[in-house]
Structures are given as C-alpha cells and as structure tokens.
Design an enzyme around this catalytic site. Structure first.
Site, PDB file in Angstrom:
ATOM      1  N   ASP A   1       4.819  12.178  -2.606  1.00  0.00           N
ATOM      2  CA  ASP A   1       5.545  11.786  -1.392  1.00  0.00           C
ATOM      3  C   ASP A   1       6.197  13.003  -0.726  1.00  0.00           C
ATOM      4  O   ASP A   1       6.883  13.796  -1.367  1.00  0.00           O
ATOM      5  CB  ASP A   1       6.608  10.763  -1.777  1.00  0.00           C
ATOM      6  CG  ASP A   1       7.233  10.076  -0.584  1.00  0.00           C
ATOM      7  OD1 ASP A   1       7.816  10.774   0.271  1.00  0.00           O
ATOM      8  OD2 ASP A   1       7.145   8.840  -0.496  1.00  0.00           O
TER       9      ASP A   1
ATOM     10  N   SER B   1       5.506   9.298   3.958  1.00  0.00           N
ATOM     11  CA  SER B   1       5.724   8.144   3.095  1.00  0.00           C
ATOM     12  C   SER B   1       5.331   6.862   3.832  1.00  0.00           C
ATOM     13  O   SER B   1       4.244   6.769   4.378  1.00  0.00           O
ATOM     14  CB  SER B   1       7.180   8.127   2.622  1.00  0.00           C
ATOM     15  OG  SER B   1       7.360   7.214   1.567  1.00  0.00           O
TER      16      SER B   1
END
Length: 747
Positions: A220, A76
């Site tokens: 993600d 991320s």
C-alpha cells in the site's frame, strides 16, 4: 489449445514501475496537453480503506456540476475507485458496483464456500481462521486475506484493457502509487496490467499479501504518498483537486495495546505523508469521516453521500472549474468513445505455477473456453474447483497476447509462500455438566504430493480432556475422481454414566483402529467412501462402582459413508445443506465383563447414522435453519461403546452429554438467528442471536421412544478462533442448562 504446466510458463506482461518522480513521457499526454481552451483538471484520490468509498460521491458531484476529470491518480482504496473510474465508468455505475459488492467475499477472511469437501471437513474440524505453514518452521500466513477475490474482481473490470501500452490510453489517464519494500521508495505504476496496478496500491500489510512485479515487492502506497497530488500534477494537470478521506488531525487518545500502537504508528506515517502531498494541490477536499471506521465496507451508500456533501461544501472553489453543457457533453462523449467493453475470444489457455495433477484437472476444465466468447463467470466457477484445495495463495486469470500475436487466457497459480505443509491449530472448550468442562488443544499437519501428485497426508494430535492421534493418506487413482485413503488412529475419551442427573461413574475409553477406504469424489462438494477396518476398544471404570461392566476386545467391520457440504460458512451459513450418512456393519465387537458376571462376546451388528442441517436467508439479516439426526441399530446387539446418545448443543442441550443413551436415537429441530452485530473484519464475522426448538430421544426399543422437547435461546459468534456459542436451554420436564462452547462446537 491449452499449454500447461510450470515448465511451459512464459512471463506475463506486468505493470511497469517507476521509482520516484515520473519520467517526461507522463507530462506530454496529448489528450491533456491539447486542451488549450481551458485549464485541465486532475484529481488525486486518497487512501483510507473503506472510507475511500466516499470518492464515489465526490465524482457524482463533479459530474452533476460539469467539472471534467482529465487525469487522475490514486492510492490504496483511492487507487481502486480511481482505477475503476478511469476505465470509463461514471458515478452511477460505480455506485451500482458498490451496491452489488459482496464485501464478505472480498474483504472477509473466510472462503469456506469455495473449499472442496476435504478442505471443508478440515475447516469444520479446525474452525480457527489462523492458518500456519511449515516452510522453515511454524510460519504464519503473509496476510489475513489472500486477496484472490479482489484480484478476480479487478480483472473483470480491467480485462478489456489488457493490451494497452500505457495507462494514458484509458478513457481517463491514470496512475496508482505503491511502496517498494526492496528499495524503500515510492513506486508509480503507469503501464502494463491495470488490475495489478490497482491490486498493488491496496496491499495493506497484515490485510493483503504484497504484489511482486518485475522484482519489486509492492505494498500500500499510503505510508509514503496517501493523496498523490504531486503525481497528478506531474501528469500535466493545471488544477489539482486532492480528495482526502483520512484523518489529518492528531488523535484525541491513543491505544497502548499491541495492535493499537502498531495501527497508530501507521496512522502517524500516513498523516505526515498526506500533509506533504497536499502541498501540490490547488483544491483540498477533506471529507469528514470520523464517524466511520476503516472497515465499514457495508456502509457504502452512506460513505458516498458523505463525499457528495463534502464536495458541495467546497462548491465555491470547485464551480470555477465547471464548463458549459455543450463542452462537458463533448468531453464526456470523447471519454466514452475510448471505453472498451469487449474482450477477444481466447485462442489458447496457458497455465503457470501448477502441480502436474492440478494442471491436468485444469486443462480438462478450461478446454471449453477456447475459441468461444469469454465466459468470465464460467472461468471463475471452473477455477473455484481448484481454489478449493487451499494449496495456492491465489488462482487468477487474465487475457494476454502470445509471441505470435494471438489472444489467449493465462491462468496463474501462486503458491503460498509459507506452505504447504500446513499446520492447523484449534482450542475447543465446552461445559459437559454445570460444573465440568471439556478442554482440548488440537493440531493437524497437512502435506501435499507425498507419494504422488495430488496426494494428501494428514496427522492429527489432541491434548487435554480427550487426547489422541490419527493419520490418513489420500491418493487419487490416476487422473480420475476415484481415490484410496488408508488411515489409523488412537483415541481416548472420558464418558460419564449419569442417572437421575448424577454422575454415578466415569469411564475411560480407548479406541485404536486401522483401515482403508476406497472412494469417489462426486464433484467438489460431495464424496462417497467404502472401507474396512480392524481395531481394539477398551472402556475401564476410572471413578464409580467397580461392579459396573467393563469392555475390552477387538472390533472389525465394513462401512459406507456419503457426505455433502454445499454451505458457505461452517458457523452460520446463509444457504446450503450439510449432510452425512453412514451405514456400518461390525463383524466383531469388544467383550463385556464385570466382577459379578462372566465375559460375554457381543454379536455382530449393523447401524445406520444420519446427521444434517440446512440454512436459508430470511431477509438480509435473518437465518432460518433446520437440523436433524438419526442413529438406529438395524440388527445385532451393539456393546455400550457403540450405542447412541443425545445431550449437547442443538441435541437436547438441557441434558448432559450421554445422559440419555440407547440402541436408537433421533433429534430434530429448527429455529431463527438474527444478525445483531459484526466483529471487525479479519478478527471475526457476524454475531447472531435467536432461538431454536430441539426435539429428540434415545432408547433401546422404538416402542419406548419419547418426544422430549427443549427450548433454547442464545448467541453465536463467528470469531477468528472459531465459533463461540452462549446458550440457555430448558425442557418441559423442568430440566435446564446453560451452555458455553468455543471452537469445534458444531458436530
């Protein structure tokens, strides 16, 4: 040389993916295995949205204390910070990048500044940020942010490394972690496009759309591996430092709202994955960030300092990893020697995913970039002209090598999966008097290429206080900037006749019209239209004295209009000008009649109208603005339905709409708004409070013009459903009114 069109498209080199654990090649990086004189150090940069900026402070502490980072991996935001560091940047450069970052552009949900003049008009008419597509029903967008400007930013960083075979060839060997929605497994990206790898690992659902690479749909990686210490260990690191910027402890309370429970579910998954990942770490550095939100992008400097302090608190465990000054400098110079800054001059441009007209336009724009040094700012400026159409989810560029080994530029348009066609929805509310409100629900259907490439067809429908329907077909003429735009519409409107602050009559006005415009686009932010129309107008008394005049009859004429919009927001811009000028000549106008008087025909007449405003920055938090408008009858005798009025927000708001009317009108003013708060990103934008001065009047003869002045104070909120204005206005004549407006309040 440009090769364009979807039919000519060749696949881009894409990032490699490896499900589950990495292969043996990741354990034999020569730059890692060859460091026999000391233990190799790897860092796992954890995810945490804006909190991930704290990684910059950790990197700064490690640099100052001579702790080398031999390998790294990130998830991320940790993947973004770690990836930028892996390209050879040091902490000071990272901090400079953060300090100059336009967070509103990258992580906000509005790209108004890049829209062309037609899309800006759409956004002003339908200021809600909710856009729906009509592929297979009414379909919401895949995310609140297309990710386009994040992709452009990442490509600027990663472009020099476009031809590396593996991320081991970066100044710091690197990996990112994502989740494949198809196989429900962890994916570690280790080769191909570094920009794609960084973009994939930060594809947070709802916020950014997924990244599709080699059949994998990547989002993600935080749900499965938020702090990828195990990935760093598999890269050959002897000591793994895991930097956690998320929350490990259980929350003190839960939100039982719809979005609150969804967020808590994701948080629980990330906490569980983080605890498991940290088992592979030798040193765990937890940065205390409870006081910071996941969307606190604009507190970058504070977040970096928090990371530095957290590393300092762990100095007893980190300092044993430090090396001598000579050894550290040798390591640093060897890392910098692998850094790339140059990009080969492109020898071709290849277009992928564009319609015929769009490809032709891009070819003419991008031809100047062939055979010359790469001008990234120029390329992005040229792409912005097509980005402004809003028909593509993203339009991005990258350098690539073709089959013959030449370097070139690949420009890719990714169509929106849910549209076109588009459906824009809006709700508009404003109080017309202290007791009355005008409420409407509106919708616009927008389709492309119906009747030729580059054409646009729009239908409008309105329910509520002022129902109506309208349609326009826009068609470019060849590949020129000229266009033709026939239109038709039917509008009903309720008008109040006000005397001495009292509504004495209420009219229902119905206007139907068909017409055609011939125009030319003067660049992306301006156009001129010339056209003719014919229609019919009636204005009947619904409530009030039946002896008052009524209107009915045909109207026709010519009009010429010019509009320009260079602003960066339809709510409170930081800069730019919006203006609209129109001159119209009516050949015939509706007849006027009453019970006491016979029918009389209105003579032809000519009118000029102007409206505009301009904004400029006043420090980082202030906005100075000025606005004005003019309506004047140049000749003839217009019917009551064609005269001008004042009385609304920013146009003598202490008066009710239409309370002051005449054959001429003017308004002018200015003020100051201060940024006092900000709604969460993707829910809204800035909240401003301030004051402004309004002047103006409406009259039948210039000799009767007055200088009426109102003073207003209020707040303007930029929300996901459009602007919200709360204001109080008072005049020097004792008039005052409070105003509430939601939606299409700026006209």
């Amino acid at each position: 040389m440009i090769v364009g069109g979807a039919a000519c498209a060749a696949p881009l080199q894409r990032a490699g993916v490896s499900a589950g654990a990495l292969g043996p090649q990741d354990n034999t990086s020569p730059r890692v295995a060859g460091l026999a004189s000391r233990r190799t150090v790897g860092v796992a940069f954890g995810g945490g949205s804006a909190r991930g900026i704290a990684h910059v402070g950790v990197i700064r502490w490690l640099e100052e204390h001579r702790v080398p980072i031999d390998v790294a991996a990130g998830t991320s935001m940790g993947g973004l910070i770690g990836g930028v560091y892996a390209t050879g940047m040091e902490a000071a450069e990272l901090q400079t990048v953060l300090d100059t970052m336009d967070w509103d552009q990258l992580f906000g949900s509005s790209n108004f500044v890049y829209k062309n003049i037609r899309r800006k008009a759409d956004a002003r008419d339908y200021p809600s940020r909710l856009e729906f597509g009509l592929k297979g029903g009414i379909v919401p967008p895949t995310s609140l942010n297309s990710g386009e400007y994040v992709e452009l930013f990442l490509e600027r960083i990663a472009a020099p490394y476009h031809d590396i075979e593996s991320f081991d060839a970066l100044p710091t060997p690197f990996r990112t972690v994502a989740v494949d929605l198809v196989t429900a497994s962890q994916v570690v990206l280790r080769r191909g496009s570094l920009a794609d790898a960084m973009r994939a690992t930060m594809s947070l659902p709802l916020i950014f759309p997924p990244v599709v690479l080699e059949g994998h749909v990547l989002v993600d990686g935080g749900a499965m591996n938020n702090v990828p210490a195990d990935v760093v260990k598999s890269m050959g690191a002897d000591v793994v430092i895991a930097v956690n910027v998320g929350e490990l402890s259980n929350p003190e309370s839960l939100s039982y709202t719809l979005l609150g429970l969804a967020g808590s579910t994701l948080d629980a998954m990330m906490r569980a994955s983080t605890r498991k990942s940290l088992e592979s770490a030798d040193v765990v550095l937890n940065v205390p960030l409870r006081a910071y939100g996941s969307l606190d992008w604009r507190r970058a400097a504070e977040l970096a300092d928090e990371g530095y302090r957290a590393a300092e608190a762990m100095r007893d465990q980190l300092l044993p990893l430090a090396v001598s000054e000579a050894e550290y400098e040798a390591w640093r110079q060897e890392r910098l020697s692998r850094r790339r800054t140059g990009i080969p001059d492109p020898t071709f441009v290849r277009l992928e995913g564009f319609g015929t007209n769009d490809a032709k336009r891009l070819e003419s724009l991008l031809e100047r970039h062939v055979g010359v040094p790469l001008d990234i700012a120029g390329i992005e400026k040229d792409l912005a002209e097509l980005t402004g159409l809003d028909r593509y989810e993203t339009i991005t560029w990258r350098t690539a090598r073709d089959e013959s080994g030449r370097y070139g530029l690949v420009v890719r348009g990714r169509p929106k999966p849910n549209a076109p066609p588009f459906m824009m929805l809006g709700v508009n509310l404003e109080n017309t008097t202290s007791q009355d409100f005008r409420i409407t629900a509106t919708a616009r259907y927008l389709a492309f290429d119906l009747g030729g490439s580059g054409s646009e067809l729009r239908f409008d429908g309105t329910l509520g206080s002022d129902p109506g329907v309208a349609a326009e077909w826009y068609r470019p003429i060849g590949h020129s900037n000229m266009f033709v735009a026939p239109y038709a519409g039917l509008l009903t409107e309720t008008l109040n006749a006000i005397e001495d602050e009292t509504v004495v009559a209420r009219y229902g006005r119905t206007t139907s019209r068909v017409g055609i415009n011939l125009g030319v686009n003067l660049g992306a932010t301006s156009d001129v239209r010339f056209g003719t129309y014919i229609g019919h107008t009636t204005a009947r008394i619904e409530v009030g004295d039946p002896n008052l005049p009524e209107i009915a009859g045909r109207d026709s004429g010519l009009d010429l209009a010019w509009r320009m919009d260079t602003q960066d927001s339809p709510v409170v811009p930081s800069q730019g000008v919006f203006s609209h000028v129109r001159i119209a000549h009516a050949f015939e106008a509706p007849d006027i009649s009453s019970i006491e008087e016979p029918v009389s025909s209105s003579a032809s007449f000519t009118q000029l109208t102007f409206s505009g405003n301009t904004f400029r920055m006043a420090g980082p938090s202030g906005r100075l603005f000025a606005f004005g408008g003019l309506g004047t009858t140049l000749g003839g005798d217009p019917p009551p339905t064609s005269i001008f009025s004042v009385g609304s927000a920013f146009r003598l708001g202490a008066y009710a709409p239409g309370e002051i009317r005449g054959e001429h009108a003017w308004n002018a003013g200015g003020g100051y708004l201060h940024h006092v708060w900000r709604l969460p990103d993707f829910i809204g934008g800035p909240v401003y409070a301030g004051g402004w001065l309004e002047n103006g009047d409406a009259f039948d003869d210039w000799a009767d013009a007055k200088w009426r002045t109102n003073v207003s104070v209020g707040a303007v909120l930029d929300t996901i459903v459009g602007p919200v204005v709360l204001a109080g206005t008072t005049g020097f004549d004792g008039r005052w009114r409070t105003y509430l407006g939601i939606g299409r309040v700026f006209r």
